[in-house]
Design a protein around this motif. Structure first.
Motif, PDB file in Angstrom:
ATOM      1  N   GLY A  78       0.824  -1.214   0.000  1.00 12.76           N
ATOM      2  CA  GLY A  78       0.000   0.000   0.000  1.00 12.76           C
ATOM      3  C   GLY A  78       0.849   1.251   0.000  1.00 12.76           C
ATOM      4  O   GLY A  78       0.542   2.233  -0.677  1.00 12.76           O
ATOM      5  N   GLY A  79       1.953   1.233   0.779  1.00 12.59           N
ATOM      6  CA  GLY A  79       2.817   2.407   0.820  1.00 12.59           C
ATOM      7  C   GLY A  79       3.473   2.683  -0.523  1.00 12.59           C
ATOM      8  O   GLY A  79       3.603   3.844  -0.947  1.00 12.59           O
ATOM      9  N   ILE A  80       3.916   1.630  -1.223  1.00 12.15           N
ATOM     10  CA  ILE A  80       4.556   1.810  -2.533  1.00 12.15           C
ATOM     11  C   ILE A  80       3.592   2.386  -3.549  1.00 12.15           C
ATOM     12  O   ILE A  80       3.906   3.345  -4.275  1.00 12.15           O
ATOM     13  N   ILE A  81       2.368   1.817  -3.621  1.00 10.91           N
ATOM     14  CA  ILE A  81       1.384   2.310  -4.608  1.00 10.91           C
ATOM     15  C   ILE A  81       0.963   3.733  -4.261  1.00 10.91           C
ATOM     16  O   ILE A  81       0.826   4.592  -5.145  1.00 10.91           O
ATOM     17  N   GLN A  82       0.750   4.006  -2.991  1.00 15.13           N
ATOM     18  CA  GLN A  82       0.357   5.355  -2.577  1.00 15.13           C
ATOM     19  C   GLN A  82       1.426   6.377  -2.956  1.00 15.13           C
ATOM     20  O   GLN A  82       1.117   7.466  -3.466  1.00 15.13           O
ATOM     21  N   PHE A  83       2.696   6.049  -2.741  1.00 10.84           N
ATOM     22  CA  PHE A  83       3.778   6.981  -3.073  1.00 10.84           C
ATOM     23  C   PHE A  83       3.938   7.129  -4.581  1.00 10.84           C
ATOM     24  O   PHE A  83       4.247   8.211  -5.089  1.00 10.84           O
ATOM     25  N   PHE A  84       3.697   6.026  -5.325  1.00 16.36           N
ATOM     26  CA  PHE A  84       3.761   6.105  -6.789  1.00 16.36           C
ATOM     27  C   PHE A  84       2.704   7.068  -7.313  1.00 16.36           C
ATOM     28  O   PHE A  84       2.980   7.918  -8.172  1.00 16.36           O
ATOM     29  N   LEU A  85       1.449   6.953  -6.781  1.00 13.01           N
ATOM     30  CA  LEU A  85       0.381   7.835  -7.245  1.00 13.01           C
ATOM     31  C   LEU A  85       0.690   9.286  -6.894  1.00 13.01           C
ATOM     32  O   LEU A  85       0.354  10.199  -7.638  1.00 13.01           O
ATOM     33  N   LYS A  86       1.345   9.490  -5.764  1.00 10.52           N
ATOM     34  CA  LYS A  86       1.705  10.834  -5.365  1.00 10.52           C
ATOM     35  C   LYS A  86       2.758  11.441  -6.291  1.00 10.52           C
ATOM     36  O   LYS A  86       2.716  12.639  -6.626  1.00 10.52           O
ATOM     37  N   GLN A 192      -2.183   2.132 -17.457  1.00  9.33           N
ATOM     38  CA  GLN A 192      -2.236   2.695 -16.109  1.00  9.33           C
ATOM     39  C   GLN A 192      -3.397   3.676 -15.983  1.00  9.33           C
ATOM     40  O   GLN A 192      -4.126   3.675 -14.986  1.00  9.33           O
ATOM     41  N   GLU A 193      -3.577   4.516 -16.972  1.00 12.99           N
ATOM     42  CA  GLU A 193      -4.688   5.467 -16.940  1.00 12.99           C
ATOM     43  C   GLU A 193      -6.018   4.753 -16.917  1.00 12.99           C
ATOM     44  O   GLU A 193      -6.959   5.170 -16.229  1.00 12.99           O
ATOM     45  N   LYS A 194      -6.085   3.658 -17.684  1.00 10.99           N
ATOM     46  CA  LYS A 194      -7.323   2.875 -17.691  1.00 10.99           C
ATOM     47  C   LYS A 194      -7.581   2.280 -16.302  1.00 10.99           C
ATOM     48  O   LYS A 194      -8.715   2.321 -15.812  1.00 10.99           O
ATOM     49  N   VAL A 195      -6.492   1.741 -15.734  1.00  7.83           N
ATOM     50  CA  VAL A 195      -6.639   1.184 -14.388  1.00  7.83           C
ATOM     51  C   VAL A 195      -7.076   2.262 -13.401  1.00  7.83           C
ATOM     52  O   VAL A 195      -7.930   2.035 -12.540  1.00  7.83           O
ATOM     53  N   GLU A 196      -6.470   3.456 -13.524  1.00  9.76           N
ATOM     54  CA  GLU A 196      -6.845   4.545 -12.634  1.00  9.76           C
ATOM     55  C   GLU A 196      -8.291   4.946 -12.815  1.00  9.76           C
ATOM     56  O   GLU A 196      -8.993   5.258 -11.849  1.00  9.76           O
ATOM     57  N   ARG A 197      -8.742   4.961 -14.076  1.00  7.46           N
ATOM     58  CA  ARG A 197     -10.164   5.267 -14.319  1.00  7.46           C
ATOM     59  C   ARG A 197     -11.066   4.209 -13.686  1.00  7.46           C
ATOM     60  O   ARG A 197     -12.095   4.529 -13.100  1.00  7.46           O
ATOM     61  N   LEU A 198     -10.617   2.944 -13.871  1.00 11.10           N
ATOM     62  CA  LEU A 198     -11.402   1.864 -13.265  1.00 11.10           C
ATOM     63  C   LEU A 198     -11.410   1.991 -11.742  1.00 11.10           C
ATOM     64  O   LEU A 198     -12.455   1.811 -11.100  1.00 11.10           O
ATOM     65  N   LEU A 199     -10.209   2.328 -11.201  1.00 13.64           N
ATOM     66  CA  LEU A 199     -10.139   2.491  -9.760  1.00 13.64           C
ATOM     67  C   LEU A 199     -10.989   3.668  -9.295  1.00 13.64           C
ATOM     68  O   LEU A 199     -11.653   3.611  -8.257  1.00 13.64           O
ATOM     69  N   ALA A 200     -10.945   4.772 -10.081  1.00 13.46           N
ATOM     70  CA  ALA A 200     -11.759   5.943  -9.730  1.00 13.46           C
ATOM     71  C   ALA A 200     -13.245   5.608  -9.802  1.00 13.46           C
ATOM     72  O   ALA A 200     -14.036   6.016  -8.937  1.00 13.46           O
ATOM     73  N   ALA A 201     -13.615   4.866 -10.885  1.00  9.47           N
ATOM     74  CA  ALA A 201     -15.017   4.462 -11.014  1.00  9.47           C
ATOM     75  C   ALA A 201     -15.420   3.552  -9.855  1.00  9.47           C
ATOM     76  O   ALA A 201     -16.514   3.686  -9.293  1.00  9.47           O
ATOM     77  N   GLU A 202     -14.520   2.624  -9.519  1.00  9.14           N
ATOM     78  CA  GLU A 202     -14.804   1.732  -8.398  1.00  9.14           C
ATOM     79  C   GLU A 202     -14.913   2.519  -7.106  1.00  9.14           C
ATOM     80  O   GLU A 202     -15.772   2.233  -6.256  1.00  9.14           O
ATOM     81  N   ASN A 203     -14.037   3.518  -6.992  1.00 14.23           N
ATOM     82  CA  ASN A 203     -14.090   4.357  -5.793  1.00 14.23           C
ATOM     83  C   ASN A 203     -15.400   5.117  -5.714  1.00 14.23           C
ATOM     84  O   ASN A 203     -16.027   5.205  -4.650  1.00 14.23           O
ATOM     85  N   ARG A 204     -15.824   5.681  -6.881  1.00 15.33           N
ATOM     86  CA  ARG A 204     -17.112   6.376  -6.891  1.00 15.33           C
ATOM     87  C   ARG A 204     -18.254   5.418  -6.581  1.00 15.33           C
ATOM     88  O   ARG A 204     -19.191   5.767  -5.855  1.00 15.33           O
ATOM     89  N   ARG A 205     -18.156   4.197  -7.145  1.00 18.82           N
ATOM     90  CA  ARG A 205     -19.213   3.215  -6.877  1.00 18.82           C
ATOM     91  C   ARG A 205     -19.269   2.869  -5.386  1.00 18.82           C
ATOM     92  O   ARG A 205     -20.352   2.792  -4.797  1.00 18.82           O
ATOM     93  N   GLN A 206     -18.081   2.683  -4.823  1.00 24.66           N
ATOM     94  CA  GLN A 206     -18.044   2.381  -3.399  1.00 24.66           C
ATOM     95  C   GLN A 206     -18.572   3.537  -2.564  1.00 24.66           C
ATOM     96  O   GLN A 206     -19.249   3.336  -1.557  1.00 24.66           O
ATOM     97  N   GLN A 207     -18.257   4.784  -3.020  1.00 26.98           N
ATOM     98  CA  GLN A 207     -18.785   5.943  -2.310  1.00 26.98           C
ATOM     99  C   GLN A 207     -20.299   5.992  -2.399  1.00 26.98           C
ATOM    100  O   GLN A 207     -20.983   6.310  -1.412  1.00 26.98           O
ATOM    101  N   GLU A 208     -20.824   5.695  -3.606  1.00 25.56           N
ATOM    102  CA  GLU A 208     -22.279   5.657  -3.763  1.00 25.56           C
ATOM    103  C   GLU A 208     -22.896   4.564  -2.901  1.00 25.56           C
ATOM    104  O   GLU A 208     -23.944   4.771  -2.274  1.00 25.56           O
ATOM    105  N   VAL A 209     -22.215   3.395  -2.914  1.00 23.10           N
ATOM    106  CA  VAL A 209     -22.709   2.289  -2.090  1.00 23.10           C
ATOM    107  C   VAL A 209     -22.695   2.676  -0.614  1.00 23.10           C
ATOM    108  O   VAL A 209     -23.647   2.425   0.119  1.00 23.10           O
TER     109      VAL A 209
END
Length: 432
Positions: A78-86, A192-209
């Motif tokens: 988690g720390g590696i991915i978080q720092f990569f996104l940053k 990577q951008e596609k994955v990020e979009r999917l992750l963002a969409a999943e994040n929005r879905r989870q937020q809606e849920v």
């Protein structure tokens, strides 16, 4: 500030293999971050890991047949991915998945690691994989010089021979390789951008849920509160009804008790009336001279002592037929009917509870040894002469009630007895 070339995230079960690779990197003048070397007793592990990641240029993530360790998966990954996104926009931090011997591909549950080009070690002495790792850490095409020979290094990666830049064919191959790398980088960037979009969409879905869940939870709590309020209201209404019913029953009980007390009082009054009636009926009012003793009885019963004393004198004069004379002599006392004398005495004794009466006075007379002065003192009388006739008889007591001395009454008739003394009276009438 970057202090380390690469952060080595691994399962503790793979520590020997990772240490071996770290030693080889150090021989190529690279400074790897290894937990065994950087975390000391008493350090905050989380802070040490995140600091190591933030001070590294590359995050190397090792995958083996042992799977991911708890520490590796829950903290380092988690720390590696978080720092990569940053650092993504700056492109100053890279992630390199490394497959240790025995693993041919990235596991499906870590598909998001496939967005980065990975390195596969067929063995720990895989020189090609080591060379790729070194190039990935340094981040540019460069010549890799072999480290100095040491007794320990039996399998050292041989340096790649220097290419002759003057040869055109080699230049074309190098340009083609760079182009391919750029295309691969662009492809990975798009992925990577596609994955990020999917992750963002999943994040929005989870937020809606989560929002829907919170809304449903709020509605559920609201319903429970409303139901609780209804239940409380019903319980309060039931309690009020119960209290009203209890108050009603209490009023009825008090009413019944009052009626019962009233009935008992009435019954008691009736019983007392009947008792009085029976007592009146049982009173012996007999008279040899036909004298009516009812008034004397009623006065004594009402405790009207003074009037009863006067009535005693009246009935005795009537019995003796000396109403005109108004006094009794020795002869009239001597022949006074026993029945009438007993009736008068018994009425006094009965209604004074044994305190007054001729027989009570005679008993005191005998108790004081037939001493006239002692007798008068005992019953609170005074006399100025030893003889009634011509004498003056009075009383020291002013309370004509049951608080007067025992034997005090009857008193008035002694004023009208003439020609004899009190002990002569008691001696003349042994029936007292």
């Amino acid at each position: 500030m970057e202090k380390f070339d690469v952060f080595l995230a691994h399962n503790s079960l793979d520590k020997p293999e990772v240490i071996a690779i770290a030693k080889k990197l150090k021989r190529y003048n690279l400074n790897p971050w290894l937990d065994r070397e950087q975390i000391f007793p008493g350090d905050n592990i989380h802070e040490a890991v995140f600091q190591g990641i933030s001070q590294s240029k590359v995050g190397a993530f090792f995958i083996s047949q042992n799977g991911l360790g708890t520490f590796q998966e829950n903290l380092e990954l988690g720390g590696i991915i978080q720092f990569f996104l940053k650092k993504r926009k700056e492109q100053s931090f890279r992630v390199i998945p490394i497959l240790l011997p025995g693993v041919s591909d990235i596991p499906e549950n870590f598909f998001y690691l496939r967005q980065w080009a990975w390195i596969k070690f067929t063995s720990l002495d895989d020189p090609a994989a080591l060379e790729e790792l070194i190039r990935g850490i340094r981040g540019r095409v460069t010549e890799i010089k072999a480290p100095p020979e040491t007794p320990e290094t039996t399998s050292i990666i041989q340096p790649t021979p220097t290419k002759i830049p003057e040869q055109q064919s080699n230049t074309d191959e190098e340009a083609e390789r760079i182009r391919q790398q750029q295309e691969e980088a662009e492809r990975l960037q798009r992925k990577q951008e596609k994955v990020e979009r999917l992750l963002a969409a999943e994040n929005r879905r989870q937020q809606e849920v989560e929002k829907l869940r919170q809304q449903e939870e709020a509605e559920r709590l609201q319903r429970e509160q409303e139901e609780a309020e209804k239940i409380a209201e019903l319980e309060a209404a039931a309690e009020r009804e119960r209290q009203q019913e209890a108050a009603k029953q209490e009023r009825e009980r008090v009413k019944r008790m009052g009626l019962r007390l009233l009935r008992l009082q009435q019954e008691q009054e009736e019983a007392e009336r009947l008792q009085r009636q029976r007592e009146q009926e049982n009173d012996d009012l007999s008279s040899d001279k036909g004298v009516d003793y009812k008034r004397l009885r009623d006065l004594l019963k009402a405790r009207r002592w003074k009037e009863a004393d006067q009535e005693t004198l009246a009935v005795m004069l009537k019995v003796a037929n000396r109403e005109k004379q108004g006094w009794l002599d020795t002869a009239s006392i001597t022949i006074f009917p026993c029945n009438d004398l007993r009736t008068i005495d018994q009425l006094w004794v009965k209604y004074s509870n044994g305190r007054y009466g001729f027989s009570v006075q005679k008993k005191i007379w005998l108790e004081v040894g037939k001493n006239e002065d002692a007798f008068y003192a005992r019953i609170a009388w005074q006399i100025t002469a030893k003889w009634f006739f011509g004498g003056n008889l009075s009383s020291r007591s002013r309370n004509l009630d049951l608080t007067a001395p025992e034997g005090y009454l009857p008193f008035g008739m002694w004023w009208v007895i003439g020609g004899c003394r009190i002990w002569d009276l008691f001696s003349l009438r042994p029936d007292l």
